[in-house]
Design a protein around this motif. Sequence first.
Motif, PDB file in Angstrom:
ATOM      1  N   GLY A 188      37.906  33.629  42.753  1.00 59.59           N
ATOM      2  CA  GLY A 188      38.203  35.002  43.197  1.00 59.59           C
ATOM      3  C   GLY A 188      37.468  36.084  42.705  1.00 59.59           C
ATOM      4  O   GLY A 188      37.326  37.022  43.009  1.00 59.59           O
ATOM      5  N   HIS A 189      36.434  35.889  41.556  1.00 65.20           N
ATOM      6  CA  HIS A 189      35.789  36.837  40.552  1.00 65.20           C
ATOM      7  C   HIS A 189      34.389  36.259  40.707  1.00 65.20           C
ATOM      8  O   HIS A 189      34.273  35.147  40.812  1.00 65.20           O
ATOM      9  CB  HIS A 189      36.271  37.075  39.545  1.00 65.20           C
ATOM     10  CG  HIS A 189      37.826  37.510  39.470  1.00 65.20           C
ATOM     11  ND1 HIS A 189      38.268  38.656  40.036  1.00 65.20           N
ATOM     12  CD2 HIS A 189      39.013  36.611  38.840  1.00 65.20           C
ATOM     13  CE1 HIS A 189      39.459  38.702  39.739  1.00 65.20           C
ATOM     14  NE2 HIS A 189      40.124  37.663  39.279  1.00 65.20           N
ATOM     15  N   ILE A 190      33.364  37.229  40.310  1.00 67.19           N
ATOM     16  CA  ILE A 190      31.994  36.719  40.026  1.00 67.19           C
ATOM     17  C   ILE A 190      31.517  37.192  38.669  1.00 67.19           C
ATOM     18  O   ILE A 190      30.429  37.050  38.446  1.00 67.19           O
ATOM     19  CB  ILE A 190      30.984  37.413  41.202  1.00 67.19           C
ATOM     20  CG1 ILE A 190      31.067  38.979  40.990  1.00 67.19           C
ATOM     21  CG2 ILE A 190      31.540  36.954  42.437  1.00 67.19           C
ATOM     22  CD1 ILE A 190      30.115  39.480  41.896  1.00 67.19           C
ATOM     23  N   TYR A 191      32.307  37.842  37.954  1.00 68.59           N
ATOM     24  CA  TYR A 191      32.187  38.333  36.792  1.00 68.59           C
ATOM     25  C   TYR A 191      33.574  38.348  35.836  1.00 68.59           C
ATOM     26  O   TYR A 191      34.559  38.029  36.421  1.00 68.59           O
ATOM     27  CB  TYR A 191      31.423  39.615  36.697  1.00 68.59           C
ATOM     28  CG  TYR A 191      31.163  40.112  35.324  1.00 68.59           C
ATOM     29  CD1 TYR A 191      30.223  39.445  34.316  1.00 68.59           C
ATOM     30  CD2 TYR A 191      31.353  41.342  34.900  1.00 68.59           C
ATOM     31  CE1 TYR A 191      29.908  39.927  33.072  1.00 68.59           C
ATOM     32  CE2 TYR A 191      30.831  41.743  33.537  1.00 68.59           C
ATOM     33  CZ  TYR A 191      30.126  41.088  32.705  1.00 68.59           C
ATOM     34  OH  TYR A 191      29.727  41.409  31.749  1.00 68.59           O
ATOM     35  N   MET A 192      33.609  39.151  34.741  1.00 67.34           N
ATOM     36  CA  MET A 192      34.849  39.548  34.155  1.00 67.34           C
ATOM     37  C   MET A 192      35.653  40.466  34.945  1.00 67.34           C
ATOM     38  O   MET A 192      34.663  41.349  35.512  1.00 67.34           O
ATOM     39  CB  MET A 192      34.721  39.708  32.651  1.00 67.34           C
ATOM     40  CG  MET A 192      33.979  38.705  31.800  1.00 67.34           C
ATOM     41  SD  MET A 192      33.580  39.528  30.001  1.00 67.34           S
ATOM     42  CE  MET A 192      32.507  41.091  30.392  1.00 67.34           C
ATOM     43  N   ALA A 193      36.735  40.329  34.957  1.00 68.12           N
ATOM     44  CA  ALA A 193      37.581  41.324  35.724  1.00 68.12           C
ATOM     45  C   ALA A 193      39.157  41.334  35.020  1.00 68.12           C
ATOM     46  O   ALA A 193      39.495  40.535  33.961  1.00 68.12           O
ATOM     47  CB  ALA A 193      38.015  40.880  37.272  1.00 68.12           C
ATOM     48  N   LYS A 194      39.674  42.428  35.391  1.00 67.24           N
ATOM     49  CA  LYS A 194      40.998  42.849  34.570  1.00 67.24           C
ATOM     50  C   LYS A 194      41.832  41.648  34.604  1.00 67.24           C
ATOM     51  O   LYS A 194      42.897  41.560  33.607  1.00 67.24           O
ATOM     52  CB  LYS A 194      41.625  44.074  35.001  1.00 67.24           C
ATOM     53  CG  LYS A 194      40.747  45.410  34.617  1.00 67.24           C
ATOM     54  CD  LYS A 194      41.343  46.564  35.044  1.00 67.24           C
ATOM     55  CE  LYS A 194      40.507  47.681  34.809  1.00 67.24           C
ATOM     56  NZ  LYS A 194      40.426  48.058  33.487  1.00 67.24           N
ATOM     57  N   ASP A 195      42.002  40.956  35.727  1.00 66.12           N
ATOM     58  CA  ASP A 195      43.135  39.910  35.644  1.00 66.12           C
ATOM     59  C   ASP A 195      42.311  38.518  35.494  1.00 66.12           C
ATOM     60  O   ASP A 195      43.005  37.546  35.783  1.00 66.12           O
ATOM     61  CB  ASP A 195      43.656  40.126  37.055  1.00 66.12           C
ATOM     62  CG  ASP A 195      42.733  40.080  38.129  1.00 66.12           C
ATOM     63  OD1 ASP A 195      41.634  39.999  38.087  1.00 66.12           O
ATOM     64  OD2 ASP A 195      43.292  39.755  39.556  1.00 66.12           O
ATOM     65  N   CYS A 196      41.349  38.302  35.070  1.00 62.38           N
ATOM     66  CA  CYS A 196      40.841  37.256  34.681  1.00 62.38           C
ATOM     67  C   CYS A 196      41.366  36.337  33.378  1.00 62.38           C
ATOM     68  O   CYS A 196      42.120  37.181  32.604  1.00 62.38           O
ATOM     69  CB  CYS A 196      39.079  37.399  34.269  1.00 62.38           C
ATOM     70  SG  CYS A 196      38.021  37.323  35.459  1.00 62.38           S
ATOM     71  N   LEU A 197      41.478  35.225  33.825  1.00 62.85           N
ATOM     72  CA  LEU A 197      42.358  34.504  32.294  1.00 62.85           C
ATOM     73  C   LEU A 197      41.346  34.899  30.934  1.00 62.85           C
ATOM     74  O   LEU A 197      40.060  34.855  30.920  1.00 62.85           O
ATOM     75  CB  LEU A 197      42.152  33.101  32.844  1.00 62.85           C
ATOM     76  CG  LEU A 197      43.165  32.527  33.820  1.00 62.85           C
ATOM     77  CD1 LEU A 197      43.056  31.004  34.237  1.00 62.85           C
ATOM     78  CD2 LEU A 197      44.636  33.008  33.418  1.00 62.85           C
ATOM     79  N   PRO A 198      42.152  34.423  29.832  1.00 61.22           N
ATOM     80  CA  PRO A 198      41.281  34.881  28.573  1.00 61.22           C
ATOM     81  C   PRO A 198      40.045  34.017  28.325  1.00 61.22           C
ATOM     82  O   PRO A 198      39.089  34.421  27.911  1.00 61.22           O
ATOM     83  CB  PRO A 198      42.324  34.483  27.592  1.00 61.22           C
ATOM     84  CG  PRO A 198      43.717  34.655  28.092  1.00 61.22           C
ATOM     85  CD  PRO A 198      43.637  34.453  29.591  1.00 61.22           C
ATOM     86  N   HIS A 199      40.236  32.764  28.716  1.00 62.07           N
ATOM     87  CA  HIS A 199      39.004  31.900  28.609  1.00 62.07           C
ATOM     88  C   HIS A 199      37.652  32.291  29.290  1.00 62.07           C
ATOM     89  O   HIS A 199      36.584  32.109  28.692  1.00 62.07           O
ATOM     90  CB  HIS A 199      39.032  30.482  28.866  1.00 62.07           C
ATOM     91  CG  HIS A 199      39.088  30.380  30.468  1.00 62.07           C
ATOM     92  ND1 HIS A 199      39.892  30.312  31.351  1.00 62.07           N
ATOM     93  CD2 HIS A 199      37.951  29.712  31.103  1.00 62.07           C
ATOM     94  CE1 HIS A 199      39.576  30.034  32.607  1.00 62.07           C
ATOM     95  NE2 HIS A 199      38.435  29.911  32.469  1.00 62.07           N
ATOM     96  N   VAL A 200      37.661  33.118  30.197  1.00 60.90           N
ATOM     97  CA  VAL A 200      36.584  33.863  31.021  1.00 60.90           C
ATOM     98  C   VAL A 200      36.031  34.774  30.207  1.00 60.90           C
ATOM     99  O   VAL A 200      34.863  34.828  29.900  1.00 60.90           O
ATOM    100  CB  VAL A 200      36.990  34.283  32.314  1.00 60.90           C
ATOM    101  CG1 VAL A 200      35.737  35.266  32.944  1.00 60.90           C
ATOM    102  CG2 VAL A 200      37.668  33.448  33.368  1.00 60.90           C
TER     103      VAL A 200
END
Length: 336
Positions: free
Chosen positions: A148-160
């Motif tokens: 659902g993302h193409i980069y880092m985002a506020k609700d990304c998982l820590p490993h991202v």
Amino acid sequence: MRWFNTTLSIVKDTIKEMFTNHFTSFEILESFKIADIGCASGPNTFLFMSEVIDTVYNLSNQNKSLEISIVLNDLHKNDFNNIFSALPSFYKQLQEKHGYEFSQKCFISGVAASFYERLLPCKSLHFVHSSSSLHWLSQVPKNLENKGHIYMAKDCLPHVFEAYKNQFYKDFSSFINKRSHEILPSGRMVLTFLGRSIPDPSSNDCCCLWELLAQSLLDVVSQRLIKEEDVDSFNLPIYTPYIDEVKEIIMNDMSFDVKKIAIFKHNWDQDDNDDKKKSGEIVVNFIRAVTQSILVTHFGELFLNNVFKRYAERVTNHLKTEKTKFIILTICLMKK
């Protein structure tokens, strides 16, 4: 592009300072060798060369034999043909400005290769410049699950966040190490790239712009024009570092001293323009220019107009409710 003009001033001041305090006198220097890393092929390529040549000319009027060598570097897919086909006109302008004899002592060449690898012989450069390149990673972090993302985002998982940081540390460390072999002692680098203003990697000034693009891609998924799994498998090879991360990598390498750091903050909405739609279109045109080739490779070209139409609407709505800034880092380094 006010930040670009400011960084050009830093470049010129750095060259002047080199010969005032730390470097060989221009009176006895035979050649001044420069590399423009990630040069691209647009007007800023020639603006940089022109400004640097003018600076050296003004400093070296006591040394009629000084030669200037400028090496332009970018990836193989860069349009070097566009650069080289424009060089006769560039040399003609040099001749009109500084005379025929001086124009014949300016040598411009190209090296097509990744700037995360060695580019030039050992101790062959006096000055290295790079603008708007080093936030681009050598690759997307491997094994990145970022649905659902193409980069880092506020609700990304820590490993991202960790994966992106690790890739930047690997790439920027390689860049610093490779340039340390190519630059002469007391030589300089001036590096300018996108960054962020706070340690938090989910801050708006590095994530919001790309998250709005991700949402625009998902809008087109809902129209059944592209597949959701294609969005889930796409991530941008970019990282906008905090300045302390940059300094840590430089200190760990131990090849350079940090001479100057400048941090510029520019609103997406340039000059507080009241026409948010126009401002949104300006932002989107800029992002499209730097991402289109990557998007076309992954999604194809057919539906990109739909994506960027939705993106312009989302950016315009964002500008109506919130001011968000580009953070630009400029760092000047001296080879030990």
